[in-house]
Design an enzyme around this catalytic site. Structure first.
Site: not given
Length: 402
Positions: A175, A186, A266, A397, A402
């Site tokens: 992942k 990461t 992303e 990001n 939120t």
């Protein structure tokens, strides 16, 4: 090569939804290895680390690599969570060991998700019996899905080869989508192989493969608290003269997963592949390629289909590796931009069109923007991978928690 359900002999995989994510998607995975399996691991170089990373390293070292199981949760990174983080990791691995009937020290745990958020430990523990039962289904696909966070696609691969008439299988799943930077980007990645290899040799093989794959990718220059690559082998040993064939297989699996991670950056629209040739060493070539892949200016130029070659050369110059500008040849795709350090005649519209076509190309087939830099100073080469940097990355990001 396959991305299907073929798996190394003796290994079992499971993945379920345990209520750790609000999305109700799969979020808990388990790998079970045969007895006497040998494990090697490489972990984040950040000094801010999740407790599970430290526990993994300690257990691999203490057991000389004799590891039987890996528990993986997604949703919460369980990093920067103080004593709770340590207690939750130890509690979870103890429960897994009891359910499997193995030693607690033979169980590793990896976590991924939002930093600073403790694991929803009750949900996790309550669902461990179901997770263990799912090992009978033995689904690599389910395990691959359960470790994802902001990833758009799952990442898995199995390759097969024959050695002395015996079928050998190597599988991997991973992942990673954001906070990806060379030196254990990461990410989480797991590799299994049904050939027995001694610990010392296995450590070397894993280190070589990671250097040429996961340590050669970049999405955004960020390194995480939880990065981990763990490889486990188990099975009948082969003649050492065939280990190079196993190394080649491990390299293929790791590079495939690494490129999948880079492409799934992303908000990304393409994979950026940078080849540096004519270097004095492989290490020099990779460092320069990494520097180009990690440049925000290069990545935004790729996103805008702008053949801004100056950004590429500038990024190469910031790599810390010495080279002579007057020797450089630079290509974007098949278009030669620089020849011996001087601007070559090229059609900028055709180069931009090449980039635009790749931005809209078939996933991981026709969506690769290639940059080649020839240093003409040696005989070594190296490759790194990244992706474009888009407005979508900022959107994802800026709203992550939120």
């Amino acid at each position: 090569m396959s991305d299907g359900e073929e798996k190394p002999d003796g290994f079992s995989f499971a993945g379920i939804a345990a209520g750790l994510k609000d999305s109700n998607k799969k979020d808990l995975a388990l790998i079970l290895a045969p007895e006497n399996s040998i494990c090697s691991g490489l972990f984040t170089q950040s000094i801010v680390r999740a407790s599970c990373v430290d526990i993994c390293e300690q257990r691999i070292k203490k057991s000389s690599g004799l590891i039987r199981a890996i528990l993986i949760n997604s949703g919460q990174a369980n990093a920067c969570t103080g004593d709770y983080g340590i207690q939750h990791t130890l509690f979870a691995t103890k429960e897994v060991s009891q359910l499997l009937g193995i030693n607690e020290e033979e169980v590793l745990m990896c976590s991924t998700g939002v930093i600073g958020i403790p694991i929803q430990i009750k949900n996790l523990i309550d669902n461990l019996p179901n997770l263990v039962k799912e090992l009978k289904t033995n689904s690599l696909q389910n395990a691959a899905e359960a470790i994802l966070t902001t990833d758009l696609v799952d990442k898995k691969i199995t390759i097969e080869t024959f050695i002395e008439g015996r079928k050998v299988k190597i599988s991997g799943f991973a992942k990673g989508s954001g906070m990806i930077y060379p030196n254990m980007a990461t990410m989480l990645a797991f590799l299994t192989c049904d050939v027995g290899v001694d610990k010392e040799e296995w450590d070397k093989m894993i280190s070589i493969a990671v250097k040429k794959s996961f340590n050669a990718i970049s999405v955004d220059g960020e390194t995480s608290t939880n990065d981990a690559f763990i490889g486990i082998n188990s099975g009948k040993k082969i003649d050492k003269k065939f280990l190079s064939k196993i190394q080649s297989g491990i390299d293929i699996v790791c590079q495939s997963l690494a490129k999948n991670i880079a492409r799934d950056g992303e908000g990304a629209n393409c994979l950026l592949e940078v080849l540096v040739e004519g270097a004095k060493s492989n290490s020099d070539a990779i460092k320069i390629a990494k520097s180009i892949c990690n440049s925000s200016l290069v990545k935004t130029a790729i996103n805008g289909c702008d053949p801004n070659w100056g950004r590429i050369i500038s990024a190469a110059g910031n790599s810390g590796i010495d080279f002579k500008l007057d020797f450089l040849d630079l290509y974007i795709g098949d278009f030669q931009i620089l020849k011996k350090g001087k601007l070559n005649k090229y059609d900028s519209k055709k180069v931009a069109n090449y980039m635009q076509t790749r931005m809209n190309g078939k996933y991981l087939v026709e969506d690769i923007v290639s940059i080649s830099l020839h240093l003409n100073s040696g005989s070594e080469k190296g490759t790194a991978w990244g992706c474009d940097l888009s407005k979508k990355y900022v959107e994802i990001n800026s709203e992550y928690t939120t």
